[in-house]
Design an enzyme around this catalytic site. Structure first.
Site, PDB file in Angstrom:
ATOM      1  N   GLY A  12       0.970  -1.277   0.063  1.00  0.00           N
ATOM      2  CA  GLY A  12      -0.164  -0.119  -0.156  1.00  0.00           C
ATOM      3  C   GLY A  12       0.741   1.102  -0.014  1.00  0.00           C
ATOM      4  N   GLN A  13       0.283   2.288   0.681  1.00  0.00           N
ATOM      5  CA  GLN A  13       1.026   3.631   0.649  1.00  0.00           C
ATOM      6  C   GLN A  13       2.217   3.353   1.765  1.00  0.00           C
ATOM      7  N   ASP A  59      -3.429 -13.903   4.356  1.00  0.00           N
ATOM      8  CA  ASP A  59      -4.511 -12.863   4.210  1.00  0.00           C
ATOM      9  C   ASP A  59      -4.966 -12.543   5.393  1.00  0.00           C
ATOM     10  N   MET A  60      -5.384 -11.339   5.685  1.00  0.00           N
ATOM     11  CA  MET A  60      -5.897 -10.836   7.013  1.00  0.00           C
ATOM     12  C   MET A  60      -7.390 -11.606   7.121  1.00  0.00           C
ATOM     13  N   ALA A  83      -5.404  -3.034   5.456  1.00  0.00           N
ATOM     14  CA  ALA A  83      -6.810  -2.893   5.515  1.00  0.00           C
ATOM     15  C   ALA A  83      -7.563  -2.645   4.482  1.00  0.00           C
ATOM     16  N   GLN A  84      -8.844  -2.711   4.284  1.00  0.00           N
ATOM     17  CA  GLN A  84      -9.649  -2.101   3.096  1.00  0.00           C
ATOM     18  C   GLN A  84      -9.915  -0.905   3.752  1.00  0.00           C
ATOM     19  N   THR A 126      -7.091   5.195  13.115  1.00  0.00           N
ATOM     20  CA  THR A 126      -7.529   6.339  12.507  1.00  0.00           C
ATOM     21  C   THR A 126      -8.236   7.139  13.095  1.00  0.00           C
ATOM     22  N   GLU A 128     -10.645   8.710  11.658  1.00  0.00           N
ATOM     23  CA  GLU A 128     -12.002   8.384  11.064  1.00  0.00           C
ATOM     24  C   GLU A 128     -12.880   7.827  12.260  1.00  0.00           C
ATOM     25  N   TYR A 151     -16.163   1.544   7.712  1.00  0.00           N
ATOM     26  CA  TYR A 151     -14.662   1.642   7.833  1.00  0.00           C
ATOM     27  C   TYR A 151     -14.468   2.154   9.386  1.00  0.00           C
ATOM     28  N   LYS A 155     -12.710  -0.009  12.394  1.00  0.00           N
ATOM     29  CA  LYS A 155     -11.385   0.367  13.160  1.00  0.00           C
ATOM     30  C   LYS A 155     -11.657   0.436  14.727  1.00  0.00           C
ATOM     31  N   HIS A 181      -2.812  11.053   5.819  1.00  0.00           N
ATOM     32  CA  HIS A 181      -1.442  11.268   5.418  1.00  0.00           C
ATOM     33  C   HIS A 181      -1.198  10.732   3.975  1.00  0.00           C
TER      34      HIS A 181
HETATM   35  P1  NAP Z   1      -3.486   1.243   1.514  1.00  0.00           P
HETATM   36  O1  NAP Z   1      -2.454   2.056   0.657  1.00  0.00           O
HETATM   37  O2  NAP Z   1      -5.032   1.224   1.189  1.00  0.00           O
HETATM   38  O3  NAP Z   1      -2.796  -0.002   1.965  1.00  0.00           O
HETATM   39  C1  NAP Z   1      -3.447  -1.164   2.412  1.00  0.00           C
HETATM   40  C2  NAP Z   1      -3.077  -2.335   2.029  1.00  0.00           C
HETATM   41  O4  NAP Z   1      -3.441  -3.258   2.933  1.00  0.00           O
HETATM   42  C3  NAP Z   1      -2.820  -2.967   0.714  1.00  0.00           C
HETATM   43  O5  NAP Z   1      -1.448  -2.931   0.547  1.00  0.00           O
HETATM   44  C4  NAP Z   1      -3.653  -4.154   0.779  1.00  0.00           C
HETATM   45  O6  NAP Z   1      -2.972  -4.966  -0.147  1.00  0.00           O
HETATM   46  C5  NAP Z   1      -3.332  -4.589   2.182  1.00  0.00           C
HETATM   47  N1  NAP Z   1      -4.794  -5.529   2.415  1.00  0.00           N
HETATM   48  C6  NAP Z   1      -6.136  -5.087   2.133  1.00  0.00           C
HETATM   49  N2  NAP Z   1      -6.836  -6.261   2.338  1.00  0.00           N
HETATM   50  C7  NAP Z   1      -6.052  -7.265   2.708  1.00  0.00           C
HETATM   51  C8  NAP Z   1      -6.255  -8.732   3.260  1.00  0.00           C
HETATM   52  N3  NAP Z   1      -7.270  -9.340   3.215  1.00  0.00           N
HETATM   53  N4  NAP Z   1      -4.919  -9.316   3.638  1.00  0.00           N
HETATM   54  C9  NAP Z   1      -3.870  -8.725   3.376  1.00  0.00           C
HETATM   55  N5  NAP Z   1      -3.512  -7.449   2.876  1.00  0.00           N
HETATM   56  C10 NAP Z   1      -4.614  -6.754   2.741  1.00  0.00           C
HETATM   57  O7  NAP Z   1      -3.555   1.976   3.029  1.00  0.00           O
HETATM   58  P2  NAP Z   1      -2.267   3.146   3.494  1.00  0.00           P
HETATM   59  O8  NAP Z   1      -2.732   4.340   3.374  1.00  0.00           O
HETATM   60  O9  NAP Z   1      -1.200   2.586   3.469  1.00  0.00           O
HETATM   61  O10 NAP Z   1      -2.650   2.834   5.252  1.00  0.00           O
HETATM   62  C11 NAP Z   1      -2.320   2.000   5.965  1.00  0.00           C
HETATM   63  C12 NAP Z   1      -3.167   1.678   7.182  1.00  0.00           C
HETATM   64  O11 NAP Z   1      -3.278   2.901   7.946  1.00  0.00           O
HETATM   65  C13 NAP Z   1      -4.603   1.067   6.946  1.00  0.00           C
HETATM   66  O12 NAP Z   1      -4.761   0.180   7.865  1.00  0.00           O
HETATM   67  C14 NAP Z   1      -5.404   2.341   6.766  1.00  0.00           C
HETATM   68  O13 NAP Z   1      -6.831   2.182   7.377  1.00  0.00           O
HETATM   69  C15 NAP Z   1      -4.720   3.047   8.104  1.00  0.00           C
HETATM   70  N6  NAP Z   1      -4.818   4.687   8.293  1.00  0.00           N
HETATM   71  C16 NAP Z   1      -4.449   5.262   6.989  1.00  0.00           C
HETATM   72  C17 NAP Z   1      -4.631   6.730   7.027  1.00  0.00           C
HETATM   73  C18 NAP Z   1      -3.803   7.337   5.658  1.00  0.00           C
HETATM   74  O14 NAP Z   1      -4.521   8.693   5.775  1.00  0.00           O
HETATM   75  N7  NAP Z   1      -3.171   7.113   4.762  1.00  0.00           N
HETATM   76  C19 NAP Z   1      -4.947   7.276   7.949  1.00  0.00           C
HETATM   77  C20 NAP Z   1      -5.102   6.554   9.365  1.00  0.00           C
HETATM   78  C21 NAP Z   1      -5.071   5.247   9.186  1.00  0.00           C
HETATM   79  P3  NAP Z   1      -3.221  -4.977  -1.823  1.00  0.00           P
HETATM   80  O15 NAP Z   1      -2.117  -4.017  -2.135  1.00  0.00           O
HETATM   81  O16 NAP Z   1      -3.001  -6.574  -2.170  1.00  0.00           O
HETATM   82  O17 NAP Z   1      -4.600  -4.690  -2.096  1.00  0.00           O
HETATM   83  O1  G4F Z   2      -9.203  11.092   0.624  1.00  0.00           O
HETATM   84  P1  G4F Z   2     -10.508  10.557   1.369  1.00  0.00           P
HETATM   85  O2  G4F Z   2     -11.238   9.361   0.621  1.00  0.00           O
HETATM   86  O3  G4F Z   2      -9.909  10.085   2.703  1.00  0.00           O
HETATM   87  P2  G4F Z   2     -10.741   9.937   3.981  1.00  0.00           P
HETATM   88  O4  G4F Z   2     -12.297   9.576   3.859  1.00  0.00           O
HETATM   89  O5  G4F Z   2     -10.557  11.088   4.935  1.00  0.00           O
HETATM   90  O6  G4F Z   2     -10.053   8.748   4.611  1.00  0.00           O
HETATM   91  C1  G4F Z   2      -8.485   8.536   4.618  1.00  0.00           C
HETATM   92  O7  G4F Z   2      -8.244   8.983   5.722  1.00  0.00           O
HETATM   93  C2  G4F Z   2      -8.494   8.391   7.072  1.00  0.00           C
HETATM   94  C3  G4F Z   2      -7.951   9.172   8.374  1.00  0.00           C
HETATM   95  O8  G4F Z   2      -8.748  10.046   8.614  1.00  0.00           O
HETATM   96  C4  G4F Z   2      -8.069   6.969   6.800  1.00  0.00           C
HETATM   97  F1  G4F Z   2      -8.435   6.339   8.406  1.00  0.00           F
HETATM   98  C5  G4F Z   2      -8.481   6.333   5.688  1.00  0.00           C
HETATM   99  O9  G4F Z   2      -8.109   4.930   5.430  1.00  0.00           O
HETATM  100  C6  G4F Z   2      -8.103   7.101   4.574  1.00  0.00           C
HETATM  101  O10 G4F Z   2      -6.991   7.012   4.423  1.00  0.00           O
HETATM  102  O11 G4F Z   2     -11.571  11.586   1.477  1.00  0.00           O
HETATM  103  C7  G4F Z   2     -11.294  12.884   2.135  1.00  0.00           C
HETATM  104  C8  G4F Z   2     -12.346  13.929   2.130  1.00  0.00           C
HETATM  105  C9  G4F Z   2     -13.705  13.131   2.558  1.00  0.00           C
HETATM  106  O12 G4F Z   2     -14.419  14.166   3.394  1.00  0.00           O
HETATM  107  C10 G4F Z   2     -14.535  12.964   1.103  1.00  0.00           C
HETATM  108  O13 G4F Z   2     -15.806  13.145   1.322  1.00  0.00           O
HETATM  109  O14 G4F Z   2     -12.531  14.181   0.869  1.00  0.00           O
HETATM  110  C11 G4F Z   2     -13.929  14.121   0.369  1.00  0.00           C
HETATM  111  N1  G4F Z   2     -14.069  14.074  -0.961  1.00  0.00           N
HETATM  112  C12 G4F Z   2     -14.851  14.914  -2.078  1.00  0.00           C
HETATM  113  N2  G4F Z   2     -14.598  14.694  -3.012  1.00  0.00           N
HETATM  114  C13 G4F Z   2     -13.507  13.119  -1.790  1.00  0.00           C
HETATM  115  C14 G4F Z   2     -13.983  13.507  -3.179  1.00  0.00           C
HETATM  116  N3  G4F Z   2     -13.044  11.898  -1.433  1.00  0.00           N
HETATM  117  C15 G4F Z   2     -12.654  10.938  -2.399  1.00  0.00           C
HETATM  118  N4  G4F Z   2     -12.199   9.525  -2.006  1.00  0.00           N
HETATM  119  N5  G4F Z   2     -13.080  11.339  -3.864  1.00  0.00           N
HETATM  120  C16 G4F Z   2     -13.828  12.452  -4.108  1.00  0.00           C
HETATM  121  O15 G4F Z   2     -14.225  12.575  -5.309  1.00  0.00           O
END
Ligand code: NAP
Ligand code: G4F
Length: 329
Positions: A12-13, A59-60, A83-84, A126, A128, A151, A155, A181
């Protein structure tokens, strides 16, 4: 002996940024990859570390695969990033989201308890989870939860399970409650990357507009490369604990759009952006903003990249990517 870390969500990221950070500290990295007909190592390749990770399968959603894995590798640390993670998809795929994000954590924690109780565990929690709740306009470790999506709900379960395994069994577990992030390898469905990707395409003539949902939503956006350090620091403490991690500043989606068009040198962003109900959510989180005093004080962590630098980095990376693919543009 070198420390070992199992990173779930390695493709993932955050997984690649964390792996790069830990490799620089001489960790041996195991990356969990699920069964896929065609796994995508592009993010690890982007950071030039695809050949430095030991890939393990599981797999999770498959408890036995995780039990066997932990029994065999018994890592020093586990960072559970899998995560999804797309909020919008969780409304349509609530059960899958729960199986991966909630029960997946139960499987991992049970595996630690049974086979490797000294392993330290990081859970990717998160902002969220806060949803509608705030404390004087901020969210911190004491703010109650009011999740607004399957979601967020999935969490919350994982958060409390992580706390419970600490309290009930004395396992070192920590929740990193991270705010949004982003980075040049952010998934293209998330709003920042969707915007920078579209802006880059518009810039070089490959697209004419950008469809978005709620432009008024505000998020506390930081750089993923900065946030993985906080994950690591949490597992280097004397005991497991829970930390809020964010910048303390928030901005609207509209502000991010304005900046992205400006950095691309495209005037009049309003002419390209279409507000489309398709991208609005059944229930929205209107505003998130972190108060991460605890992380700053105890972990000594603070963000290094500000909002403008983040947007610029992402726009430039996407323009570069499209120029390489379309050299005549
Ligand atoms: P991401 O880019 O969506 O990466 C999630 C990873 O989870 C992907 O590599 C995916 O694998 C893997 N995954 C999904 N389902 C799985 C399964 N059943 N078994 C094994 N692996 C699985 O998420 P991220 O942005 O890196 O975020 C990392 C974590 O932080 C997540 O748990 C997210 O909910 C949490 N989080 C993210 C943010 C944010 O802003 N980025 C903020 C707060 C919390 P595939 O590549 O195979 O699809
Ligand atoms: O970029 P988003 O999809 O991120 P969201 O929903 O904040 O979730 C991300 O951050 C969480 C931490 O707070 C993580 F836990 C989660 O896994 C993920 O990484 O949407 C950000 C905002 C939302 O309010 C959404 O309604 O942008 C608004 N938005 C407006 N137009 C949109 C769009 N979001 C998406 N994805 N696509 C749009 O076209």
């Amino acid at each position: 002996m070198a420390k070992t870390a199992l990173i779930t969500g390695i493709l993932g990221q955050d997984g690649p940024y964390l792996a790069k950070f830990l490799l620089e500290k001489d960790y041996k990295i195991y990356g969990l990859v699920r069964r896929y007909s065609n796994p995508n190592f592009g993010n690890l390749e982007y950071l030039k570390i695809a050949d430095k990770v030991d890939y393990v399968e599981g797999d999770m959603a498959d408890e036995a695969s995780l039990l066997n894995l932990i029994r065999v590798i018994r890592p020093t640390e586990i960072y559970n990033l899998a995560a999804q993670s797309f909020v919008a998809a969780s409304f349509e795929q609530a059960r899958l989201t729960t199986e991966v994000n909630s029960l997946g954590v139960l499987h991992l924690l049970n595996a630690i308890k049974m086979f490797s109780p000294t392993t330290k565990f990081y859970q990717a929690s998160t902002s969220e989870m806060f949803g509608l709740q705030h404390t004087n306009g901020y969210q911190d470790e004491k703010t109650p939860f009011h999740p607004r999506s399957p979601y967020g709900i999935s969490k919350v379960y994982a958060y409390w399970l992580t706390v419970n395994f600490r309290e009930a069994y004395g396992i070192f577990t920590s929740n990193g409650v991270l705010f949004n992030h982003e980075s040049p390898i952010r998934g293209p469905q998330f709003v920042t990357r969707k915007i920078t990707d579209a802006v880059a395409k518009i810039k070089i003539g490959l697209a004419k507009n950008l469809h978005l949902g709620n432009l008024e939503a505000k998020r506390d956006w930081g750089f993923a490369g900065d946030y993985v350090e906080a994950m690591y620091l949490m597992l280097q403490q004397e005991k497991g604990d829970d930390f809020v991690v964010g910048t303390g500043e928030n901005h609207s989606v509209k502000e991010f759009v304005e900046l992205a068009f400006r950095f691309a040198g495209i005037p009049h962003w309003e002419e390209y952006v279409v507000v489309d109900p398709l991208f609005k959510r059944p229930s929205e989180v209107p505003e998130l903003r972190a108060k991460s005093d605890k992380a700053r004080k105890i972990l000594g962590w603070k963000p290094k990249t500000n909002f403008e630098e983040l947007a610029k980095m992402m726009v430039e990376a996407d323009i570069k990517r499209y120029k390489i693919l379309n050299p005549k543009s």
